[in-house]
Design a protein around this motif. Structure first.
Motif, PDB file in Angstrom:
ATOM      1  N   ILE A   1      21.943   4.057  -0.418  1.00  9.08           N
ATOM      2  CA  ILE A   1      21.529   5.249   0.580  1.00  9.08           C
ATOM      3  C   ILE A   1      20.285   4.999   1.046  1.00  9.08           C
ATOM      4  N   SER A   2      19.209   4.698   0.377  1.00  8.13           N
ATOM      5  CA  SER A   2      17.985   4.581   0.713  1.00  8.13           C
ATOM      6  C   SER A   2      17.772   3.544   1.753  1.00  8.13           C
TER       7      SER A   2
ATOM      8  N   ALA B   1      14.819  -2.435   5.955  1.00  4.32           N
ATOM      9  CA  ALA B   1      15.516  -1.431   5.569  1.00  4.32           C
ATOM     10  C   ALA B   1      15.798  -1.782   3.943  1.00  4.32           C
ATOM     11  N   ILE B   2      15.722  -2.926   3.654  1.00  2.00           N
ATOM     12  CA  ILE B   2      15.942  -3.512   2.226  1.00  2.00           C
ATOM     13  C   ILE B   2      14.545  -3.200   1.621  1.00  2.00           C
ATOM     14  N   THR B   3      13.556  -3.629   1.923  1.00  2.00           N
ATOM     15  CA  THR B   3      12.231  -3.499   1.358  1.00  2.00           C
ATOM     16  C   THR B   3      11.987  -1.987   1.078  1.00  2.00           C
ATOM     17  N   THR B   4      12.218  -1.175   2.228  1.00  2.00           N
ATOM     18  CA  THR B   4      12.051   0.227   2.320  1.00  2.00           C
ATOM     19  C   THR B   4      12.859   1.082   0.967  1.00  2.00           C
ATOM     20  N   GLY B   5      14.031   0.572   0.922  1.00  2.00           N
ATOM     21  CA  GLY B   5      14.946   1.078  -0.261  1.00  2.00           C
ATOM     22  C   GLY B   5      14.487   0.580  -1.330  1.00  2.00           C
ATOM     23  N   ILE B   6      14.081  -0.428  -1.653  1.00  2.00           N
ATOM     24  CA  ILE B   6      13.492  -0.901  -3.088  1.00  2.00           C
ATOM     25  C   ILE B   6      12.162  -0.040  -3.281  1.00  2.00           C
ATOM     26  N   CYS B   7      11.547  -0.199  -2.298  1.00  2.00           N
ATOM     27  CA  CYS B   7      10.243   0.735  -2.619  1.00  2.00           C
ATOM     28  C   CYS B   7      10.192   2.027  -2.896  1.00  2.00           C
TER      29      CYS B   7
ATOM     30  N   ALA C   1      16.245  -9.346  15.897  1.00  2.00           N
ATOM     31  CA  ALA C   1      15.936  -8.047  15.783  1.00  2.00           C
ATOM     32  C   ALA C   1      16.876  -7.517  14.519  1.00  2.00           C
ATOM     33  N   LEU C   2      17.910  -7.744  14.286  1.00  2.00           N
ATOM     34  CA  LEU C   2      18.923  -7.486  13.351  1.00  2.00           C
ATOM     35  C   LEU C   2      18.333  -7.708  12.005  1.00  2.00           C
ATOM     36  N   THR C   3      17.818  -9.064  11.740  1.00  2.00           N
ATOM     37  CA  THR C   3      17.241  -9.712  10.579  1.00  2.00           C
ATOM     38  C   THR C   3      16.163  -8.864  10.123  1.00  2.00           C
ATOM     39  N   VAL C   4      15.137  -8.608  11.208  1.00  4.06           N
ATOM     40  CA  VAL C   4      13.985  -8.085  10.801  1.00  4.06           C
ATOM     41  C   VAL C   4      14.268  -6.645  10.289  1.00  4.06           C
ATOM     42  N   TYR C   5      15.305  -5.900  11.035  1.00  2.00           N
ATOM     43  CA  TYR C   5      15.551  -4.584  10.729  1.00  2.00           C
ATOM     44  C   TYR C   5      16.084  -4.425   9.249  1.00  2.00           C
ATOM     45  N   LEU C   6      16.964  -5.525   8.965  1.00  2.00           N
ATOM     46  CA  LEU C   6      17.552  -5.720   7.537  1.00  2.00           C
ATOM     47  C   LEU C   6      16.569  -5.799   6.464  1.00  2.00           C
ATOM     48  N   VAL C   7      15.537  -6.654   6.883  1.00  2.00           N
ATOM     49  CA  VAL C   7      14.536  -6.953   5.984  1.00  2.00           C
ATOM     50  C   VAL C   7      13.519  -5.586   5.570  1.00  2.00           C
TER      51      VAL C   7
ATOM     52  N   VAL D   1      19.205   5.050   5.262  1.00  2.00           N
ATOM     53  CA  VAL D   1      18.445   5.959   5.772  1.00  2.00           C
ATOM     54  C   VAL D   1      16.930   5.358   5.664  1.00  2.00           C
ATOM     55  N   ALA D   2      16.628   4.124   5.768  1.00  2.00           N
ATOM     56  CA  ALA D   2      15.324   3.600   5.814  1.00  2.00           C
ATOM     57  C   ALA D   2      14.487   3.998   6.732  1.00  2.00           C
ATOM     58  N   PRO D   3      14.616   4.272   7.871  1.00  2.00           N
ATOM     59  CA  PRO D   3      13.584   4.856   8.842  1.00  2.00           C
ATOM     60  C   PRO D   3      13.176   6.290   8.499  1.00  2.00           C
ATOM     61  N   SER D   4      14.036   7.219   7.904  1.00  2.69           N
ATOM     62  CA  SER D   4      13.278   8.486   7.516  1.00  2.69           C
ATOM     63  C   SER D   4      12.612   8.354   6.116  1.00  2.69           C
ATOM     64  N   LEU D   5      12.919   7.385   5.436  1.00  6.62           N
ATOM     65  CA  LEU D   5      12.034   7.402   4.255  1.00  6.62           C
ATOM     66  C   LEU D   5      10.978   6.449   4.350  1.00  6.62           C
ATOM     67  N   PHE D   6      10.482   5.909   5.495  1.00  9.14           N
ATOM     68  CA  PHE D   6       9.345   5.249   5.729  1.00  9.14           C
ATOM     69  C   PHE D   6       8.208   6.188   5.782  1.00  9.14           C
ATOM     70  N   ILE D   7       8.234   7.464   5.999  1.00  7.39           N
ATOM     71  CA  ILE D   7       7.389   8.406   6.229  1.00  7.39           C
ATOM     72  C   ILE D   7       6.694   8.902   4.698  1.00  7.39           C
ATOM     73  N   PRO D   8       7.640   9.150   4.059  1.00  8.16           N
ATOM     74  CA  PRO D   8       7.351   9.625   2.649  1.00  8.16           C
ATOM     75  C   PRO D   8       6.682   8.494   1.852  1.00  8.16           C
ATOM     76  N   ILE D   9       6.783   7.312   2.157  1.00  8.62           N
ATOM     77  CA  ILE D   9       6.155   6.065   1.350  1.00  8.62           C
ATOM     78  C   ILE D   9       4.784   6.110   1.733  1.00  8.62           C
ATOM     79  N   PHE D  10       4.455   6.321   3.153  1.00  8.58           N
ATOM     80  CA  PHE D  10       3.001   6.113   3.419  1.00  8.58           C
ATOM     81  C   PHE D  10       2.145   7.352   3.720  1.00  8.58           C
ATOM     82  N   SER D  11       2.785   8.535   3.558  1.00  4.58           N
ATOM     83  CA  SER D  11       2.074   9.745   3.944  1.00  4.58           C
ATOM     84  C   SER D  11       2.088  10.245   2.371  1.00  4.58           C
ATOM     85  N   GLU D  12       0.792  10.705   2.027  1.00  4.69           N
ATOM     86  CA  GLU D  12       0.590  11.412   0.907  1.00  4.69           C
ATOM     87  C   GLU D  12       1.225  12.750   0.685  1.00  4.69           C
ATOM     88  N   GLU D  13       1.211  13.684   1.466  1.00  2.69           N
ATOM     89  CA  GLU D  13       1.803  14.861   1.579  1.00  2.69           C
ATOM     90  C   GLU D  13       3.388  14.934   1.785  1.00  2.69           C
ATOM     91  N   LYS D  14       3.914  14.052   2.733  1.00  7.62           N
ATOM     92  CA  LYS D  14       5.165  13.866   2.703  1.00  7.62           C
ATOM     93  C   LYS D  14       5.801  13.338   1.505  1.00  7.62           C
TER      94      LYS D  14
END
Length: 86
Positions: free
Chosen positions: A53-54, A11-17, A3-9, A57-70
Motif C-alpha cells: 500500500i505504501s 515508490a519502492i524505496t519510499t514504501g520500504i522507508c 521515467a517509469l523505472t525512476v518512479y518505480l525505484v 501511495v508513495a507520493p503522499s508518504l514522501f512528506i511524512p518521511i522528510f517533515s518532522e511535524e507531518k
C-alpha cells in the motif's frame, strides 16, 4: 533510465522507508504492550500489505518521511490504529 523505472525505484524505496521508520517501531511497541490484533498475530502478512500500500501511495508518504511535524502526525495516527485491541 526512463521515467517509469525512476518512479518505480522511488515508490519502492519510499514504501520500504515508511515501513522501516513508521510501521516496524509501532508494531514492536504493540507486541511489547501485549496487544492482540491482526498486526501482532500475523506481522509478516501485515508488513507485506503495508509495504504494498505504501508503494501505491508513495507520493503522499514522501512528506511524512522528510517533515518532522507531518511525521509525528502520521506516527500518532498509525499508532492509534495499531494499538487497538481486537
Amino acid at each position: 533510465m526512463d521515467a517509469l523505472t525512476v518512479y518505480l525505484v522511488f515508490a519502492i524505496t519510499t514504501g520500504i522507508c515508511c515501513w522501516l521508520f513508521f510501521y516496524v517501531p509501532i508494531v514492536s511497541e504493540a507486541k511489547r504492550l501485549g496487544i492482540n490484533n491482526t498486526f501482532t498475530r500475523s506481522p509478516v502478512i501485515s508488513s507485506v500489505t503495508y509495504i504494498c500500500i505504501s508503494i501505491l501511495v508513495a507520493p503522499s508518504l514522501f512528506i511524512p518521511i522528510f517533515s518532522e511535524e507531518k511525521g509525528k502526525l502520521f506516527r500518532e495516527a498509525l499508532r492509534s490504529e495499531v494499538l487497538k485491541q481486537d
